[in-house]
Design an enzyme around this catalytic site. Sequence first.
Site, short mmCIF file in Angstrom:
data_model
loop_
_atom_site.label_atom_id
_atom_site.label_comp_id
_atom_site.label_asym_id
_atom_site.label_seq_id
_atom_site.Cartn_x
_atom_site.Cartn_y
_atom_site.Cartn_z
N LYS A 118 0.04 -0.30 -2.21
CA LYS A 118 -1.06 -0.67 -3.10
C LYS A 118 -0.68 -1.80 -4.05
O LYS A 118 -1.53 -2.62 -4.41
CB LYS A 118 -1.52 0.55 -3.91
CG LYS A 118 -2.33 1.53 -3.09
CD LYS A 118 -3.14 2.47 -3.97
CE LYS A 118 -3.99 3.39 -3.11
NZ LYS A 118 -4.60 4.47 -3.89
N LYS A 211 -5.91 3.29 10.25
CA LYS A 211 -6.68 4.38 9.65
C LYS A 211 -8.07 3.91 9.23
O LYS A 211 -8.23 2.81 8.74
CB LYS A 211 -5.95 4.88 8.40
CG LYS A 211 -5.31 6.24 8.59
CD LYS A 211 -4.65 6.72 7.32
CE LYS A 211 -5.65 6.99 6.23
NZ LYS A 211 -5.05 7.62 5.05
N LYS A 214 -11.86 2.72 3.40
CA LYS A 214 -12.95 2.07 2.68
C LYS A 214 -12.62 0.62 2.36
O LYS A 214 -13.50 -0.15 1.99
CB LYS A 214 -13.29 2.84 1.41
CG LYS A 214 -12.22 2.73 0.34
CD LYS A 214 -12.74 3.20 -1.00
CE LYS A 214 -11.63 3.27 -2.03
NZ LYS A 214 -10.97 2.00 -2.30
#
Length: 350
Positions: A118, A211, A214
């Site tokens: 991240k 995966k 969003k």
Amino acid sequence: MAFVERVFSGVQPTGNLHLGNYLGAIVNFVKMQETHDCIYCVVDMHAITQGVDVWGGPAELARNTREVTAAFIASGIDPKKHIVFNQSQVSGHAELAWILNCIARIGWLNRMTQFKEKAGKDRENASVGLYDYPVLMAADILLYRATHVPVGEDQKQHLELSRDIAQKFNNDFGDSIRGHGFNDGLFFPQPEPFITGPATRVMSLRDGTKKMSKSEASDNSRINLTDDANTIAQKIRKAKTDPEPLPSEEKGLQTRPEADNLVGIYAALAGVSKHDVLKDFGGGQFSSFKNALVDVCVAKLSPIADEMKRLVADAGHVDQILIDGANRARAIADETMRSAKNIVGFIRQP
Ligand code: TRP
């Protein structure tokens, strides 16, 4: 060990819940209600750990918090029998996180792969909150002394960290813990991850090796819980496949990630095994399988989407559910914090 079995899990309100969140987490949340006391938390404090441009600002955060709450309830979580609330309403999460910050070691946090992903290349510019995210997560779980944590596979490492933190707290304060009436010297349990179901990893509809997420640019890569029947049908018809017919045996899926993903989604939604799906569709073309997949997706997800819409339109009602849940969560949390403060040696009003 005398810990009462209790389930805790959290979902971040960061927009667009999709089929991956539903099959990887929420379906298990619903199931565990039958066997355990469950606490399901909309983790709004975790949601603000990236830049405000990423999480969208105050109005978006409130909207997303209500939407996740609505998804829980529309999927079958019972907020009367169990507890549904948003994290920021119970101050114990932040308070316990501070104590646990002083238990967790920098070396432990430096190993967390989600932070590395991240934070990306510009780690100096990541928030301290993003770095500390796993300690807040440990606090979420340990505040309720939860023993069972249904999560997606990507949260396994964070769960291990929670266990390490619990153990070090128990070790560091062993005498004090015993002195405060916990005779076995164990104040925090070792929370166990629960990663179950036929589709713990739902992959992107455009790339079976990635995966479902969003954050992928193309909305066609995922099925959102709020998609209507037409959108679901279009996305599945466009989903990437390969030119071969479906195999008749599960091992034929091993080298075919897109086929494996679609069969897995069908199996999970229909509540059958991949083996069963291939018994019905093996040897056939993708086109007819996709029609059947559209049918199960729409049958399962449309009622949820409709109920979510109805709930989100009544913000006052959703907020009341969260307030009521927070009041009940706080009663448990306060008890843990009283003991934790005594154990650490913080003076407080008796
Ligand atoms: N980190 C989790 C996720 O992104 C969300 C989360 C926060 C959580 N606190 C938790 C999950 C406590 C389980 C238990 O999925």
